[in-house]
Write a protein that holds these residues in place. Structure first.
Motif, PDB file in Angstrom:
ATOM      1  N   PRO A 363       7.302  40.486  11.229  1.00 17.25           N
ATOM      2  CA  PRO A 363       7.136  39.670  12.432  1.00 17.25           C
ATOM      3  C   PRO A 363       8.384  39.630  13.316  1.00 17.25           C
ATOM      4  O   PRO A 363       8.345  39.086  14.398  1.00 17.25           O
ATOM      5  CB  PRO A 363       6.854  38.272  11.850  1.00 17.25           C
ATOM      6  N   ASP A 364       9.481  40.228  12.831  1.00 15.52           N
ATOM      7  CA  ASP A 364      10.694  40.261  13.646  1.00 15.52           C
ATOM      8  C   ASP A 364      11.531  41.458  13.210  1.00 15.52           C
ATOM      9  O   ASP A 364      11.219  42.126  12.220  1.00 15.52           O
ATOM     10  CB  ASP A 364      11.490  38.945  13.506  1.00 15.52           C
ATOM     11  N   ALA A 365      12.601  41.672  13.951  1.00 13.56           N
ATOM     12  CA  ALA A 365      13.396  42.886  13.755  1.00 13.56           C
ATOM     13  C   ALA A 365      14.112  42.932  12.415  1.00 13.56           C
ATOM     14  O   ALA A 365      14.554  43.998  11.988  1.00 13.56           O
ATOM     15  CB  ALA A 365      14.416  43.006  14.884  1.00 13.56           C
ATOM     16  N   ALA A 366      14.233  41.801  11.743  1.00 17.57           N
ATOM     17  CA  ALA A 366      14.958  41.809  10.464  1.00 17.57           C
ATOM     18  C   ALA A 366      14.051  42.140   9.276  1.00 17.57           C
ATOM     19  O   ALA A 366      14.509  42.190   8.147  1.00 17.57           O
ATOM     20  CB  ALA A 366      15.636  40.462  10.244  1.00 17.57           C
ATOM     21  N   ARG A 367      12.772  42.384   9.546  1.00 11.51           N
ATOM     22  CA  ARG A 367      11.860  42.650   8.430  1.00 11.51           C
ATOM     23  C   ARG A 367      12.331  43.800   7.528  1.00 11.51           C
ATOM     24  O   ARG A 367      12.340  43.651   6.301  1.00 11.51           O
ATOM     25  CB  ARG A 367      10.451  42.932   8.965  1.00 11.51           C
ATOM     26  N   PRO A 395      20.727  44.718  17.272  1.00 10.10           N
ATOM     27  CA  PRO A 395      21.929  45.544  17.473  1.00 10.10           C
ATOM     28  C   PRO A 395      22.968  45.429  16.357  1.00 10.10           C
ATOM     29  O   PRO A 395      23.729  46.356  16.146  1.00 10.10           O
ATOM     30  CB  PRO A 395      22.503  45.061  18.812  1.00 10.10           C
ATOM     31  N   ASP A 396      22.970  44.320  15.636  1.00  4.37           N
ATOM     32  CA  ASP A 396      23.936  44.191  14.541  1.00  4.37           C
ATOM     33  C   ASP A 396      23.464  44.821  13.245  1.00  4.37           C
ATOM     34  O   ASP A 396      24.199  44.842  12.260  1.00  4.37           O
ATOM     35  CB  ASP A 396      24.239  42.711  14.267  1.00  4.37           C
ATOM     36  N   GLY A 397      22.210  45.269  13.219  1.00  2.00           N
ATOM     37  CA  GLY A 397      21.686  45.850  11.984  1.00  2.00           C
ATOM     38  C   GLY A 397      21.665  44.813  10.867  1.00  2.00           C
ATOM     39  O   GLY A 397      21.583  43.611  11.125  1.00  2.00           O
ATOM     40  N   PRO A 398      21.752  45.262   9.612  1.00  2.00           N
ATOM     41  CA  PRO A 398      21.644  44.322   8.484  1.00  2.00           C
ATOM     42  C   PRO A 398      22.951  43.607   8.150  1.00  2.00           C
ATOM     43  O   PRO A 398      23.206  43.309   6.981  1.00  2.00           O
ATOM     44  CB  PRO A 398      21.203  45.234   7.331  1.00  2.00           C
ATOM     45  N   LYS A 399      23.759  43.312   9.155  1.00  2.00           N
ATOM     46  CA  LYS A 399      25.072  42.704   8.926  1.00  2.00           C
ATOM     47  C   LYS A 399      25.023  41.478   8.017  1.00  2.00           C
ATOM     48  O   LYS A 399      25.842  41.310   7.120  1.00  2.00           O
ATOM     49  CB  LYS A 399      25.615  42.303  10.298  1.00  2.00           C
ATOM     50  N   GLU A 400      24.025  40.623   8.275  1.00  2.00           N
ATOM     51  CA  GLU A 400      23.920  39.361   7.534  1.00  2.00           C
ATOM     52  C   GLU A 400      23.345  39.547   6.132  1.00  2.00           C
ATOM     53  O   GLU A 400      23.213  38.581   5.399  1.00  2.00           O
ATOM     54  CB  GLU A 400      22.994  38.390   8.286  1.00  2.00           C
ATOM     55  N   PHE A 401      22.945  40.747   5.811  1.00  2.00           N
ATOM     56  CA  PHE A 401      22.257  40.952   4.536  1.00  2.00           C
ATOM     57  C   PHE A 401      23.157  41.682   3.544  1.00  2.00           C
ATOM     58  O   PHE A 401      23.937  42.546   3.933  1.00  2.00           O
ATOM     59  CB  PHE A 401      20.988  41.794   4.747  1.00  2.00           C
ATOM     60  N   ASP A 402      22.976  41.341   2.299  1.00  2.00           N
ATOM     61  CA  ASP A 402      23.723  42.014   1.242  1.00  2.00           C
ATOM     62  C   ASP A 402      22.997  43.317   0.893  1.00  2.00           C
ATOM     63  O   ASP A 402      22.349  43.430  -0.133  1.00  2.00           O
ATOM     64  CB  ASP A 402      23.812  41.072   0.027  1.00  2.00           C
ATOM     65  N   ILE A 403      23.083  44.259   1.821  1.00  2.00           N
ATOM     66  CA  ILE A 403      22.408  45.544   1.642  1.00  2.00           C
ATOM     67  C   ILE A 403      23.467  46.628   1.668  1.00  2.00           C
ATOM     68  O   ILE A 403      24.326  46.618   2.551  1.00  2.00           O
ATOM     69  CB  ILE A 403      21.445  45.821   2.831  1.00  2.00           C
ATOM     70  N   HIS A 404      23.396  47.542   0.720  1.00  2.00           N
ATOM     71  CA  HIS A 404      24.344  48.658   0.720  1.00  2.00           C
ATOM     72  C   HIS A 404      23.603  49.947   0.435  1.00  2.00           C
ATOM     73  O   HIS A 404      23.372  50.296  -0.721  1.00  2.00           O
ATOM     74  CB  HIS A 404      25.461  48.420  -0.300  1.00  2.00           C
ATOM     75  N   PHE A 405      23.188  50.605   1.501  1.00  2.00           N
ATOM     76  CA  PHE A 405      22.548  51.898   1.307  1.00  2.00           C
ATOM     77  C   PHE A 405      23.616  52.894   0.895  1.00  2.00           C
ATOM     78  O   PHE A 405      24.723  52.875   1.406  1.00  2.00           O
ATOM     79  CB  PHE A 405      21.884  52.362   2.605  1.00  2.00           C
TER      80      PHE A 405
END
Ligand code: 6R9
Length: 708
Positions: A363-367, A395-405
């Motif tokens: 429902p939003d860009a952070a999905r 535009p900030d991408g997954p900055k707020e998320f603990d994601i490490h591709f």
């Protein structure tokens, strides 16, 4: 920049090829992150030596050895009926066994698939290898009960649900050739493909979620069956999966005697086991339809042994899949990317592959970031269109998320270096390696890419040929344009490889004439060196050996990574009674790469009207699907034509893109060019579709669009 543009726009097309290339800015290199290299499946540059030309074709047994064979092959590459290559002939195997059964010994309880429904209040479904085995067997039992057998074709028109890989693998288990049509395609488009493939069974679903709504998908099955019947192909059975078993989500009624709910059929086959058939490596696994220069779609036929070996090998070395990775490719399984790199490659390696039902920004860009975070995705695979969209809305991408591709892929269209850098910095947090993989429906797997643990990345370039792939750039006469020449030409692959398609279903002459005739000088030759594969893409090779793909050289428009043939679009427009002539052209779009605009002229006695425009748009959506809906329809007094009466698409493409129309001296009616330009460009300005500066690659494509 500005003077570079001046330079190219006042050139005639002949010399501009070279001039454009000379002005291409060289991009800087990005080394693969050391942490990535330390764990990579390919980290020693010596791997290249195992795939040099002198080791061809035996080098590819390294890929075939990743599979389990019932019987080993006799011949690695049989060229006796060139260019209908036979890989691993004499060998016997089963794709379903390789993607499912053999993993039961080592990790039955590991998730093979994790399905993410679009509604966020519906829980994810993890399907273990054991459970996948049960579901594949049960559905295979259903197919068998219908009397389907090895070599028969079935058409699947399924959305992004686990039932799709289940159906593919069940068919593969029996040697039934599956042809999955992208669910977003219309019923009519599915019907053409049913008819072309001679399918008597259609597998579909009642509905599925897209952007928060349940779409009635069953209605398309009725249209498909009708469209196929018009072409003389009868569909006996429509198997309807229900999005919610036991509850029907479509409004369209079931047709008595023809339509059956799969959950009802499955009840009689609980726990049934269907032995995987021993099939020839050279037997067909599936058809995947794609667009070409003529209106009739091409059913690209892929083999079991060569294809599966190639997608397993490239998944290992280029997707860098390890047993513990969680891998998410956002492509649709209805396209080749999903077949090779959601289903067959990852499952052959026994990994966990994520499938998402819906649109990425719902429902939003952070999905996407929530999904990646929740599931611990560490390999992320998507297209420039999605990357551009995410860049715009988040535009900030997954900055707020603990994601490490650790690894990311871009595929399907050329990616602008700016967009590449955003992907690298914001999505990958400068920690992930990126592969820009260039390949096609026809090629089964990657042709051009950096080896992620070894080669430096260069934004906008796919890199060198993949292991064992020998690409070259040829001019129109077949002369090789050496690396660093600065000249664009046609990219070819000089050798066969296991993933290459075997033929166009039912059109072997077209297979030879489209892909091999151009650079073959001896049609009788059985030496593979005489049969360079013509990919239909323009490209340039830098001095470092990296290829930069410029886009199609045929009449194909790549919308959001999906190939649409101008002829298909135009024939749809021509079904509107008032339309006399139609021409489809690409327009550069900031998000979708290209969108379609259609020019039509009317039969005498008809006047332009919004109703006619709506009819044309409607005809295209009905015939092909929403993905093809034109951005604009221009009703023009006449089309610019050559003296032999052919529509010069490059001239109208230039008009739609506000670029220079180039040389129009060969036109039979040069006076229409100014009239059309005035009409179209002022209307576009009024709609706020302001002209923007095109990159060199974009200009190149528009200038050379359409065969003349
Ligand atoms: C896999 C897939 C194939 C066409 C191909 C080319 C374009 C694909 C690309 C790329 C630049 C890349 N294409 N990957 N262009 N860089 N990394 O997309 O198959 O749908 O058959 O499209 O897409 O023009 O010829 P398909």
């Amino acid at each position: 920049m500005a003077d570079e543009l001046d330079d190219v726009t006042d050139e005639t097309s002949e010399s501009s090829e070279a001039r454009i290339a000379v002005h291409w800015r060289e991009e800087g290199y990005y080394p693969p992150p050391a942490k990535f290299t330390a764990q990579a499946n390919a980290s020693d540059p010596a791997i290249r030596e195992q795939f040099t030309e002198d080791k061809f074709p035996d080098c590819f047994t390294a890929y075939a050895d990743l599979l389990t064979w019932f019987k080993p092959w006799d011949t690695v590459l049989d060229t006796s009926n060139a260019p209908f290559w036979k890989w691993f002939s004499g060998g016997e195997l089963n794709a379903s066994y390789n993607c499912v059964d053999r993993h039961l010994e080592t990790h039955p309880n590991k998730a093979a698939l994790i399905w993410v429904p679009e509604p966020e209040n519906e829980v994810h479904q993890a399907i273990t290898y054991r459970e996948l085995y049960v579901r594949v067997n049960e559905f295979a039992a259903v197919l068998k009960e219908l009397g389907l057998k090895a070599g028969d074709r079935i058409t699947l028109h399924l959305p992004m649900v686990p039932e799709l890989p289940v159906a593919m693998l069940a068919a593969a288990r029996l040697g039934i050739v599956h042809s999955q049509v992208f669910a977003g395609f219309s019923g009519t488009a599915a019907g053409h493909r049913i008819a072309d493939s001679g399918s008597t069974v259609l597998v579909t679903m009642d509905g599925y979620y897209r952007s928060g709504e349940v779409l009635d998908h069953k209605v398309k099955a009725d249209e498909a069956v009708e469209a196929a019947a018009r072409e003389g192909q009868q569909v006996d059975k429509v198997l309807v999966f229900r999005r919610y078993p036991g509850r029907y989500s479509a409004k369209t009624p079931m047709v008595e005697g023809r339509d059956v709910f799969v959950d009802d059929l499955l009840a009689a086959h609980r726990g049934e086991i269907v032995e995987p058939a021993r099939l020839q490596a050279t037997d067909p696994l599936f058809l995947m339809y794609t667009s070409g220069t003529t209106g009739r779609p091409k059913g690209c036929q892929h083999s079991i042994g060569g294809y599966l070996a190639y997608v397993a090998g490239t998944s290992k070395y280029y997707q860098d899949i390890h047993p513990d990775d969680t891998y998410w490719c956002l492509a649709d399984i209805g396209w080749i990317t999903g077949h090779s790199y959601i289903v067959y490659g990852p499952l052959a390696l026994g990994t966990t592959s994520v499938i998402y039902e819906g649109t990425p920004n719902y429902p939003d860009a952070a999905r996407p970031w929530r999904i990646a975070h929740q599931l611990g995705v560490n390999i992320f695979h998507t297209s420039p269109t999605t990357i551009r969209m995410l860049r715009k809305v988040s535009p900030d991408g997954p900055k707020e998320f603990d994601i490490h591709f650790k690894h990311m892929t871009t595929v399907g269209e050329p990616i602008e270096p700016e967009v590449w850098r955003w992907y690298f910095e914001k999505v990958g947090k400068a920690e992930a390696v990126i592969v820009d993989t260039w390949w096609q429906t026809e090629t089964g797997g990657f042709l051009g890419s950096t080896l992620p643990g070894i080669d430096p990345m260069k934004p906008g370039s796919c890199g060198p040929g993949a292991l064992g792939i020998l690409p070259a750039i040829l001019d129109e006469d077949g002369t090789e344009l050496p690396a660093g020449s600065g000249k664009a030409g046609n990219i070819v692959i000089r050798n066969p490889w296991p993933g290459v398609f075997q033929t166009i279903w039912g059109q072997p002459e077209r297979f030879v004439s489209t892909y091999y005739a151009k650079y073959n000088t001896d049609p009788k030759s059985t030496d593979w060196r005489d049969w360079p594969y013509f990919a239909g893409d323009g490209a340039v090779q830098a001095a470092d050996g990296y290829f930069r793909i410029l886009g199609r050289v045929d009449d194909v428009i790549n919308v959001a990574g999906h190939r649409l043939g101008t002829k298909e679009l135009e024939s749809a427009a021509l079904t509107v009674n008032e339309v006399a002539e139609a021409a489809a052209v690409p327009v550069v779009d900031d998000i979708r790469g290209r969108v379609v605009e259609i020019y039509v002229s009317l039969k005498p006695g008809f006047d332009p009207s919004p109703e006619i425009e709506a009819k044309v748009s409607g005809a295209i959506v009905t015939d092909i699907g929403k993905i093809a809906r034109p951005k604009n329809i221009w009703i023009v007094p006449d089309m610019p034509k050559t003296r032999s009466g052919k529509i010069m698409r490059r001239v109208i493409a230039a008009t739609s893109n506000f670029t220079d129309t180039g040389d129009i001296t060969t036109l039979a009616n040069p006076e229409v060019v100014d009239r059309i330009r005035e009409q179209v460009q002022s209307a576009k300005r009024a709609k706020g579709e302001a002209p923007r500066e095109l990159s060199e690659t974009e200009q190149h494509e528009i200038k050379s669009f359409g065969s003349e």
